[in-house]
Design a protein around this motif. Structure first.
Motif, PDB file in Angstrom:
ATOM      1  N   PHE A  56     -19.100  22.312  -8.073  1.00 34.66           N
ATOM      2  CA  PHE A  56     -18.297  23.611  -7.483  1.00 34.66           C
ATOM      3  C   PHE A  56     -17.811  24.253  -8.921  1.00 34.66           C
ATOM      4  N   TYR A  57     -16.856  25.280  -8.477  1.00 36.37           N
ATOM      5  CA  TYR A  57     -16.458  26.536  -9.887  1.00 36.37           C
ATOM      6  C   TYR A  57     -15.341  26.676  -9.540  1.00 36.37           C
ATOM      7  N   MET A  58     -14.697  27.190 -10.165  1.00 31.56           N
ATOM      8  CA  MET A  58     -13.170  28.163  -9.609  1.00 31.56           C
ATOM      9  C   MET A  58     -13.624  29.087 -11.039  1.00 31.56           C
ATOM     10  N   ALA A  59     -13.405  30.195 -10.771  1.00 24.52           N
ATOM     11  CA  ALA A  59     -13.385  30.953 -11.790  1.00 24.52           C
ATOM     12  C   ALA A  59     -12.582  31.259 -12.368  1.00 24.52           C
TER      13      ALA A  59
ATOM     14  N   GLY B  30      -9.000  32.435 -14.575  1.00 23.75           N
ATOM     15  CA  GLY B  30      -7.772  32.942 -14.102  1.00 23.75           C
ATOM     16  C   GLY B  30      -7.745  32.743 -12.672  1.00 23.75           C
ATOM     17  N   GLU B  31      -8.623  31.730 -12.072  1.00 23.48           N
ATOM     18  CA  GLU B  31      -8.033  31.154 -10.753  1.00 23.48           C
ATOM     19  C   GLU B  31      -7.792  30.108 -11.014  1.00 23.48           C
ATOM     20  N   LEU B  32      -6.263  29.976 -10.723  1.00 19.59           N
ATOM     21  CA  LEU B  32      -5.419  28.365 -10.763  1.00 19.59           C
ATOM     22  C   LEU B  32      -5.301  27.581  -9.773  1.00 19.59           C
ATOM     23  N   GLN B  33      -5.968  27.869  -8.110  1.00 21.95           N
ATOM     24  CA  GLN B  33      -5.511  27.235  -7.685  1.00 21.95           C
ATOM     25  C   GLN B  33      -6.917  27.774  -6.200  1.00 21.95           C
TER      26      GLN B  33
ATOM     27  N   LYS C  32      -4.793  22.139  -8.126  1.00 19.38           N
ATOM     28  CA  LYS C  32      -5.067  23.396  -9.366  1.00 19.38           C
ATOM     29  C   LYS C  32      -5.050  23.220 -10.935  1.00 19.38           C
ATOM     30  N   ARG C  33      -4.980  23.985 -11.147  1.00 13.09           N
ATOM     31  CA  ARG C  33      -5.006  23.890 -12.792  1.00 13.09           C
ATOM     32  C   ARG C  33      -3.704  24.685 -13.839  1.00 13.09           C
TER      33      ARG C  33
ATOM     34  N   TYR D 214     -13.738  26.865 -14.552  1.00 17.01           N
ATOM     35  CA  TYR D 214     -13.801  25.305 -14.345  1.00 17.01           C
ATOM     36  C   TYR D 214     -15.137  24.892 -13.384  1.00 17.01           C
ATOM     37  N   GLU D 215     -15.694  23.580 -13.723  1.00 11.15           N
ATOM     38  CA  GLU D 215     -17.166  23.225 -13.564  1.00 11.15           C
ATOM     39  C   GLU D 215     -16.569  21.766 -12.929  1.00 11.15           C
TER      40      GLU D 215
END
Length: 274
Positions: free
Chosen positions: A157-160, A162-165, A252-253, A260-261
């Motif tokens: 799974f991934y968050m791009a 700039g993606e904080l939540q 949340k980051r 973020y992987e």
């Protein structure tokens, strides 16, 4: 059971396994494993179906998953001389790593339904002098119980950047594996049957790993393997969370300068078909 041995190659692809195995075991000499990855798939020649079960994931993270609750993996590191070559401290002079394919049984494999694995991104650092050989022996650890229908699946799974939540559906997965990365702020779990939705902040996740696992990794710092042993408690590369019964997670980051992987594990045949 030994599957294959190779030396000095920085990758080994399409390694075939035809007998039922529960773990893949890598015995490594003089390779640096920090960037090494494994990819695995099950190929059914009868149906023509290929099922990816490990989508190119770090060997060190996979080895840590296999060591959870009990057990540990080994890295024997340090400066030494091998066949006249002085090796830098970055070299894993000896490494013992397992990759779990099923939590309790061997995965049913045969000539008609076999597993294919790729070992990628190995490093053989340049010695400070002389030359040396790096080797790897690949084994399949067997269990007398065989599951012909199910193998664990590791799903990314991934968050791009700039993606904080972001929220993610858990689906058939039972374990959430997050990187040991303090840019992670918190994870909230929303259970399928409702009720309280607990929130775990990054320091709490780290403490949970220490409570769950005593010894994670043993680093033997000399080439004799008898002195200067360093033991890593709890965790090294990952923190994991039990998400069985969870419907969605909210991640949340604290910062999101880079992507973020993380991944989740489908570890149970009971939910694999739902």
């Amino acid at each position: 059971m030994k599957i294959i041995s190779f030396s000095d190659s920085l990758k080994q692809e399409s390694i075939k396994i035809f007998k039922p195995v529960q773990y893949i075991y890598l015995s490594v000499v003089n390779y640096k494993m920090d960037t090494a990855n494994i990819r695995a798939r099950i190929i059914n020649t009868t149906t023509g179906k290929t099922e990816e079960i490990i989508p190119n994931i770090s060997v060190l993270k996979l080895a840590e998953i296999a060591s959870r609750n009990e057990g540990f993996f080994v890295k024997k590191i340090g400066t030494t001389t091998v066949s006249g070559a002085v090796l830098p401290t970055a070299v894993d002079l000896k490494g013992e790593y397992c990759i779990m394919l099923h939590p309790s049984m061997s995965v049913g494999l045969s000539n008609d339904r076999y597993m294919e694995i790729d070992i990628l991104d190995l490093q053989k650092p340049t010695p400070t002098s002389g030359s040396y050989t790096a080797t790897m022996d690949v084994y399949g650890l067997e269990n007398h119980k065989i599951d012909n229908d199910f193998a664990m699946k590791y799903r990314k799974f991934y968050m791009a950047a700039g993606e904080l939540q972001k929220s993610f559906t858990v689906g058939d997965n039972e374990d959430l594996i997050l990187p040991n990365d303090n840019t992670l702020s918190e994870v909230q779990l929303y259970y399928a049957r409702g009720g309280y939705a607990p929130v775990y902040m990054f320091p709490e996740l780290c403490m949970m790993q220490r409570m769950k696992n005593d010894v994670c990794c043993v680093d033997v710092l000399n080439d004799l393997g008898v002195a200067s042993t360093s033991v890593t408690n709890g965790f090294v590369n990952i923190v994991d969370v039990d998400v069985e019964g969870v419907d969605t997670i909210n991640v949340k980051r604290a910062s999101g300068a880079s992507s973020y992987e993380f991944f989740m594990l489908d570890m149970s045949a009971d939910t694999a078909s739902k």
